[in-house]
Write a protein that holds these residues in place. Structure first.
Motif, PDB file in Angstrom:
ATOM      1  N   ILE A  65       0.298  -0.900   0.280  1.00  0.00           N
ATOM      2  CA  ILE A  65      -0.326   0.037   0.243  1.00  0.00           C
ATOM      3  C   ILE A  65       1.134   1.490   0.333  1.00  0.00           C
ATOM      4  O   ILE A  65       1.637   1.232   1.305  1.00  0.00           O
ATOM      5  CB  ILE A  65      -0.827   0.393   1.181  1.00  0.00           C
ATOM      6  N   HIS A  66       0.793   1.710  -1.116  1.00  0.00           N
ATOM      7  CA  HIS A  66       1.435   2.938  -1.492  1.00  0.00           C
ATOM      8  C   HIS A  66       0.771   4.111  -1.438  1.00  0.00           C
ATOM      9  O   HIS A  66      -0.057   4.415  -2.034  1.00  0.00           O
ATOM     10  CB  HIS A  66       2.879   3.173  -2.394  1.00  0.00           C
ATOM     11  N   ALA A  67       1.674   5.916  -0.359  1.00  0.00           N
ATOM     12  CA  ALA A  67       0.243   6.694  -0.545  1.00  0.00           C
ATOM     13  C   ALA A  67       0.727   8.058  -1.536  1.00  0.00           C
ATOM     14  O   ALA A  67       1.510   9.144  -1.389  1.00  0.00           O
ATOM     15  CB  ALA A  67       0.872   7.523   1.505  1.00  0.00           C
ATOM     16  N   SER A  68       0.793   7.750  -3.015  1.00  0.00           N
ATOM     17  CA  SER A  68       1.055   8.112  -4.070  1.00  0.00           C
ATOM     18  C   SER A  68       0.120   7.418  -4.734  1.00  0.00           C
ATOM     19  O   SER A  68      -0.087   6.393  -5.032  1.00  0.00           O
ATOM     20  CB  SER A  68       2.744   8.593  -4.158  1.00  0.00           C
ATOM     21  N   LEU A  69       0.256   8.583  -5.557  1.00  0.00           N
ATOM     22  CA  LEU A  69      -0.485   8.122  -6.705  1.00  0.00           C
ATOM     23  C   LEU A  69       0.925   7.684  -8.360  1.00  0.00           C
ATOM     24  O   LEU A  69       1.616   8.260  -9.170  1.00  0.00           O
ATOM     25  CB  LEU A  69      -1.299   9.345  -8.258  1.00  0.00           C
ATOM     26  N   LEU A  70       1.417   6.795  -8.317  1.00  0.00           N
ATOM     27  CA  LEU A  70       2.414   6.104  -8.806  1.00  0.00           C
ATOM     28  C   LEU A  70       2.482   6.128 -10.189  1.00  0.00           C
ATOM     29  O   LEU A  70       1.439   6.139 -10.870  1.00  0.00           O
ATOM     30  CB  LEU A  70       2.485   4.464  -8.180  1.00  0.00           C
ATOM     31  N   PRO A  71       3.024   6.413 -11.157  1.00  0.00           N
ATOM     32  CA  PRO A  71       4.526   6.544 -10.833  1.00  0.00           C
ATOM     33  C   PRO A  71       5.438   7.947  -9.987  1.00  0.00           C
ATOM     34  O   PRO A  71       6.315   7.833  -9.519  1.00  0.00           O
ATOM     35  CB  PRO A  71       5.404   6.527 -12.091  1.00  0.00           C
TER      36      PRO A  71
END
Length: 302
Positions: free
Chosen positions: A106-112
């Protein structure tokens, strides 16, 4: 689903709770080891460690996952999937391959955009209008894996990292439950090379306020570094953290207090209004309370 949960800070706790509430079986919880904290410098368990103990789960906190013994112990859990959120250790390929359905981050940004350690801070400091949460299939690269689900959210004009952190944590908790429910039907979208940025770890040396910068940059630094490490200025030999602000109108010499009651301070262009401050060794205070004990008069130069 049989899940290994891997997370460490407060951001990760709502995710663990959501997995439990959704009925998933937690095989074990991995987190960073307890470290000295507080005045007594006694070892303090991480927020995830403390919550996992409350819930009755086995907690593991290896300093590394590179050893064969740790890797064998992980594989022996027989997990279908690992859910990883702000864990703090690099996962070797043998760990990534152990769960039958892989490892989800779960990553707290709008990848990339904003791969790396401090995506929430950097999004605010850069003046991004929106951010969000991605559920990513993990691979060996730094936040390079394909994205299974994403949800965006606007960044409010006066929002601090602390406030955005809590919103994104709740969003991530909800989104991972959705991802696990529909896992077999999700499409893994490879991240494009265009738009890649890196969210470098916050360095305390970048926290001092430079009033010669435009007000927009000063305001974003104050909000982006709140509550930690806290943007700061030195006043009467004391370090004062600035923890909340908003843009204001006014013209003056950079660092000049234009309004001592509202704590409006001139910048290189424009001005900012300080809303929450903290003196060294004191609790954080709203502006009205702070100025009672530490007045900053109109015309004063900071």
């Amino acid at each position: 689903m049989r899940v290994v949960f891997m997370g460490t800070p407060e951001f990760s706790v709502p995710v663990l709770d959501a997995l439990v509430e959704a009925g998933h079986e937690i095989a074990a919880v991995y987190c960073q080891p307890p470290r000295p904290a507080g005045r007594g410098k006694k070892d303090r368990p991480t927020p995830v460690h403390a919550r996992a103990i409350e819930l009755g789960f086995e907690v593991r906190h290896p300093v590394s996952l590179k050893g064969e013994a740790e890797q064998a112990d992980f594989a022996a859990l027989g997990a279908e999937i690992a859910v990883v959120v702000a864990y703090g250790l690099i996962l070797p390929q043998v760990i990534l391959d152990a769960p039958t359905k892989g490892c989800l981050n779960i990553h707290a940004s709008l990848l990339p955009r904003w791969r790396g350690a401090a995506p929430i801070h950097r999004a605010i400091m850069a003046g991004d209008e929106e951010t969000g949460v991605c559920i990513m299939q993990m691979e060996a690269g730094l936040d390079t894996g394909p994205v299974l689900l994403r949800e965006d959210t606007p960044i409010e004009e006066e929002e601090t990292t602390s406030q955005l952190h809590d919103r994104l944590s709740d969003m991530g908790a909800s989104l991972i439950v959705t991802a696990l429910r529909h896992l077999d039907g999700l499409t893994a979208d490879v991240q494009p090379e265009e738009g890649v940025t890196y969210a470098a770890k916050i360095d305390k040396n970048e926290a001092q306020i430079d009033w010669s910068q435009p007000a927009e940059e000063v305001d974003r630094k104050i909000r982006g570094l709140s509550p930690f490490p806290g943007a700061w200025v030195e006043i009467d030999g004391q370090r004062v953290k600035l923890l909340a602000s908003r843009l204001a109108s006014g013209v003056g010499q950079p660092g000049q207090v234009l309004d001592g009651e509202r704590l409006v301070v001139a910048c290189g262009a424009g001005a900012v209004e300080l809303l929450r401050l903290q003196r060294a060794g004191k609790a954080a205070q709203d502006r009205e309370i702070f100025t009672r004990g530490f007045p900053l008069t109109t015309g004063r130069q900071l």
